[in-house]
Design a protein around this motif. Sequence first.
Motif, PDB file in Angstrom:
ATOM      1  N   LYS A 168       4.075  11.904 -32.613  1.00  0.00           N
ATOM      2  CA  LYS A 168       3.246  12.370 -33.901  1.00  0.00           C
ATOM      3  C   LYS A 168       2.595  11.340 -34.546  1.00  0.00           C
TER       4      LYS A 168
ATOM      5  N   PRO B 212       5.186  19.014 -36.427  1.00  0.00           N
ATOM      6  CA  PRO B 212       3.790  19.229 -35.740  1.00  0.00           C
ATOM      7  C   PRO B 212       3.732  20.494 -35.066  1.00  0.00           C
TER       8      PRO B 212
ATOM      9  N   VAL C 110      -2.208  17.129 -30.427  1.00  0.00           N
ATOM     10  CA  VAL C 110      -1.605  18.104 -31.283  1.00  0.00           C
ATOM     11  C   VAL C 110      -1.147  19.327 -30.417  1.00  0.00           C
TER      12      VAL C 110
ATOM     13  N   PHE D 193       1.176  18.070 -40.603  1.00  0.00           N
ATOM     14  CA  PHE D 193       1.478  17.415 -39.048  1.00  0.00           C
ATOM     15  C   PHE D 193       2.617  16.675 -38.863  1.00  0.00           C
TER      16      PHE D 193
ATOM     17  N   ASP E 213       0.973  23.151 -36.752  1.00  0.00           N
ATOM     18  CA  ASP E 213      -0.021  22.728 -36.061  1.00  0.00           C
ATOM     19  C   ASP E 213      -1.448  23.477 -36.280  1.00  0.00           C
TER      20      ASP E 213
END
Length: 389
Positions: A310, A359, A283, A355, A363
């Motif tokens: 992702k 992302p 992440v 997300f 985040d």
Amino acid sequence: MAALLNTVTPPSTTVKLSTTSTRCPIPNRFQPPPQLLSSPLSLSQTSTRRKLVVRAAETDTDEVKAKVPDKAPAAQSGSSINQILGIKGAKQETDKWKIRVQLMKPVTWPPLVWGVVCGAAASGNFHWTLEDVAKSVVCMLMSGPCLTGYTQTINDWYDREIDAINEPYRPIPSGAISENEVITQVWVLLLGGLGLAGILDVWAGHNFPTIFYLALGGSLLSYIYSAPPLKLKQNGWIGNFALGASYISLPWWAGQALFGTLTPDIIVLTLLYSIAGLGIAIVNDFKSVEGDRAMGLQSLPVAFGTETAKWICVGAIDVTQISVAGYLLGSGKPYYALALLGLIVPQVFFQFKYFLKDPVKYDVKYQASAQPFLILGLLVTALATSSGS
């Protein structure tokens, strides 16, 4: 751009404006006739055209880049809370103690603290006495502020060139803290953490200093994760798994060793859970793609692209937890397995809500909304493996 100006501005007016601008001087042989300068109509037109020319000139890319200071956004609009927590968007500070705390990134401490809680719960020997609570608190201080603070500081030191691209306002690339001050902080935190580990071994009556060696091993792992020549973070898979193990397995092992005994099945189970930690580590890679690519670091978003990375991220988290739920079910603990599955559902919801949409943009929202369910799942697993279950 020049062609556009020529289509909307008469040649004589454009020349006249250029002579009144200090940005783009024109040789005198192109001066307009004196009668144009004395005409009221010409003056009115000149005022109108000047705005157009100035606007066009200021869109020159090189000039704009040269005028924008790297530190301005953080200094003017950054958050004091973000600064203390050590996350992106921090206000630039001059207070050295605040800068030192920022380098330690307190926002990264809770998973380590929670890992100690899970290890203590899994031991089956923790009791709500003053002594056991005190032991836990010291173990949390060792795992969180000391050794995680050491890890984050040394990581920022070796990432200073990348941060100069991604986050130039951070303390080290911005010059807010000197090299000697950073190195001193690294040693104080490292020795403080190892010292607390030794105290805990004596306090627990260990014949073999288990917690000290766990702390030493974790510190070495942190060093080779960030520092050359190994620099594990250069490889997205190895680096992120090492990070996941540091955040999930090591504090769990320390908490369990403090109150009980580490067993092979617990070691395997927590290493399996570290694959979910790998997903969590990914992440943080999305916001650093530009700097990682420039420095040759093969983070998963760089290696596979953001779209593929992702899905790898959420897949690592979800598949790991489903596998652990299957393990608990096979171990004859169906209620714990169902509880863990129930905690996975909201995580998947927030993955799609935040997300997987973006992302980078979401985040922080994603981690704030989904990770609490992940850490509760860790506690469910710890209670399920407790000898008292």
